[in-house]
Write a protein that holds these residues in place. Structure first.
Motif, PDB file in Angstrom:
ATOM      1  N   SER A  85      23.876  75.890  67.217  1.00  0.00           N
ATOM      2  CA  SER A  85      23.613  77.330  67.288  1.00  0.00           C
ATOM      3  C   SER A  85      22.234  77.632  67.871  1.00  0.00           C
ATOM      4  O   SER A  85      22.043  78.665  68.514  1.00  0.00           O
ATOM      5  N   HIS A  86      21.263  76.727  67.668  1.00  0.00           N
ATOM      6  CA  HIS A  86      19.933  76.930  68.243  1.00  0.00           C
ATOM      7  C   HIS A  86      20.008  76.966  69.766  1.00  0.00           C
ATOM      8  O   HIS A  86      19.409  77.839  70.405  1.00  0.00           O
ATOM      9  N   TRP A  87      20.755  76.050  70.351  1.00  0.00           N
ATOM     10  CA  TRP A  87      20.831  75.962  71.810  1.00  0.00           C
ATOM     11  C   TRP A  87      21.653  77.085  72.404  1.00  0.00           C
ATOM     12  O   TRP A  87      21.506  77.425  73.582  1.00  0.00           O
ATOM     13  N   ASP A  88      22.519  77.686  71.618  1.00  0.00           N
ATOM     14  CA  ASP A  88      23.336  78.793  72.122  1.00  0.00           C
ATOM     15  C   ASP A  88      22.556  80.101  72.205  1.00  0.00           C
ATOM     16  O   ASP A  88      23.002  81.042  72.863  1.00  0.00           O
ATOM     17  N   LYS A  89      21.396  80.186  71.577  1.00  0.00           N
ATOM     18  CA  LYS A  89      20.617  81.423  71.565  1.00  0.00           C
ATOM     19  C   LYS A  89      19.867  81.588  72.887  1.00  0.00           C
ATOM     20  O   LYS A  89      19.561  80.607  73.560  1.00  0.00           O
ATOM     21  N   PRO A  90      19.536  82.830  73.268  1.00  0.00           N
ATOM     22  CA  PRO A  90      18.730  83.051  74.481  1.00  0.00           C
ATOM     23  C   PRO A  90      17.291  82.604  74.268  1.00  0.00           C
ATOM     24  O   PRO A  90      16.852  82.363  73.130  1.00  0.00           O
ATOM     25  N   GLU A  93      14.894  84.092  71.490  1.00  0.00           N
ATOM     26  CA  GLU A  93      15.302  83.787  70.116  1.00  0.00           C
ATOM     27  C   GLU A  93      15.088  82.314  69.795  1.00  0.00           C
ATOM     28  O   GLU A  93      14.738  81.960  68.662  1.00  0.00           O
ATOM     29  N   ARG A  94      15.270  81.435  70.779  1.00  0.00           N
ATOM     30  CA  ARG A  94      14.979  80.010  70.543  1.00  0.00           C
ATOM     31  C   ARG A  94      13.501  79.814  70.211  1.00  0.00           C
ATOM     32  O   ARG A  94      13.137  79.032  69.324  1.00  0.00           O
ATOM     33  N   THR A  97      12.735  80.976  66.741  1.00  0.00           N
ATOM     34  CA  THR A  97      13.222  79.971  65.798  1.00  0.00           C
ATOM     35  C   THR A  97      12.239  78.827  65.677  1.00  0.00           C
ATOM     36  O   THR A  97      11.975  78.323  64.575  1.00  0.00           O
ATOM     37  N   ASP A 139      19.864  80.685  80.760  1.00  0.00           N
ATOM     38  CA  ASP A 139      19.105  81.928  80.537  1.00  0.00           C
ATOM     39  C   ASP A 139      18.970  82.718  81.835  1.00  0.00           C
ATOM     40  O   ASP A 139      19.124  83.946  81.849  1.00  0.00           O
ATOM     41  N   ALA A 144      18.826  86.335  80.557  1.00  0.00           N
ATOM     42  CA  ALA A 144      17.895  86.238  79.432  1.00  0.00           C
ATOM     43  C   ALA A 144      16.480  85.923  79.913  1.00  0.00           C
ATOM     44  O   ALA A 144      15.519  86.071  79.153  1.00  0.00           O
ATOM     45  N   ARG A 209      12.097  94.702  66.241  1.00  0.00           N
ATOM     46  CA  ARG A 209      12.892  94.078  65.196  1.00  0.00           C
ATOM     47  C   ARG A 209      12.409  94.500  63.825  1.00  0.00           C
ATOM     48  O   ARG A 209      11.244  94.750  63.636  1.00  0.00           O
TER      49      ARG A 209
END
Length: 210
Positions: A85-90, A93-94, A97, A139, A144, A209
């Motif tokens: 899931s970390h690698w799937d984020k833009p 967001e990575r 994280t 990205d 992204a 946010r």
């Protein structure tokens, strides 16, 4: 009643190599946590702390830098970023994280800083660089990141930001007269704005946010 023969002492189970290495790495981390990075650490001290023959630690690790790199690997192996899931984020967001991950693992960053100051030629901050490059290309394709963004250096500079912040966090909080937790919140908000500036390329930034 005749004396009973004394029972033979229980034979101590021989530790496997994997168990011995784990004990040595845990001992190294305990010593660093207790004494601090600048107190110095020797392979003999680590072997004594682990209750292992000092010859074994030289056999398994050879030198201090190899031992500390292995200790970094042990921390990484026992923690998680959320797997796939970390690698799937833009991109943005990575990086957020990674800031949270670094804040929760100060010992990991101290080890990396210690090896960097020691001039370790095998230290790497980006062990999954090929996967990072794939994510950066995605990205750009998905918007992204701006098409002309230098994604690799953006990745490096945002890493330098959160690594430096986490290493100097306690000193920064003391100098600024802030509680470290309050500083973390404010630093995260500033880091968000930095990331927004990198990914929007002059466009209207996304809503703040919560």
């Amino acid at each position: 009643m005749p004396d009973q023969p004394a029972a033979a002492p229980a034979k101590r189970r021989r530790r496997t190599r994997q168990e011995t290495e784990a004990d040595l790495l845990d001992a190294a981390l305990r010593l660093l946590e207790r004494d601090g990075a600048l107190a110095g650490i020797t392979l003999r001290e680590v072997a004594k702390e682990a209750g292992v023959n000092h010859g074994q630690i030289y056999q398994y690790f050879g030198d201090r830098q190899t031992l500390l790199r292995a200790a970094i690997g042990r921390i990484l192996d026992t923690t998680s970023l959320g797997a796939q899931s970390h690698w799937d984020k833009p991109f943005a967001e990575r990086r957020r994280t990674m800031l949270r991950y670094a804040l929760e693992r100060p010992q990991l960053l101290r080890l990396e800083a210690l090896l960097a100051l020691d001039g370790d030629p095998e230290l790497t901050l980006f062990p999954e660089l090929a996967r990072t490059q794939e994510a950066l290309e995605r990205d750009r394709r998905e918007g992204a990141l701006p098409e002309d963004a230098d994604g690799l250096v953006m990745h490096a500079m945002t890493a330098a930001t959160y690594l430096g912040y986490c290493i100097f966090r306690e000193t920064l909080a003391r100098d600024l007269g802030l509680d470290p937790e309050e500083l973390d919140e404010r630093a995260a908000a500033v880091y968000d704005r930095m990331l927004d500036g990198l990914v929007t390329d002059g466009q209207e930034p996304e809503a703040p946010r919560s």
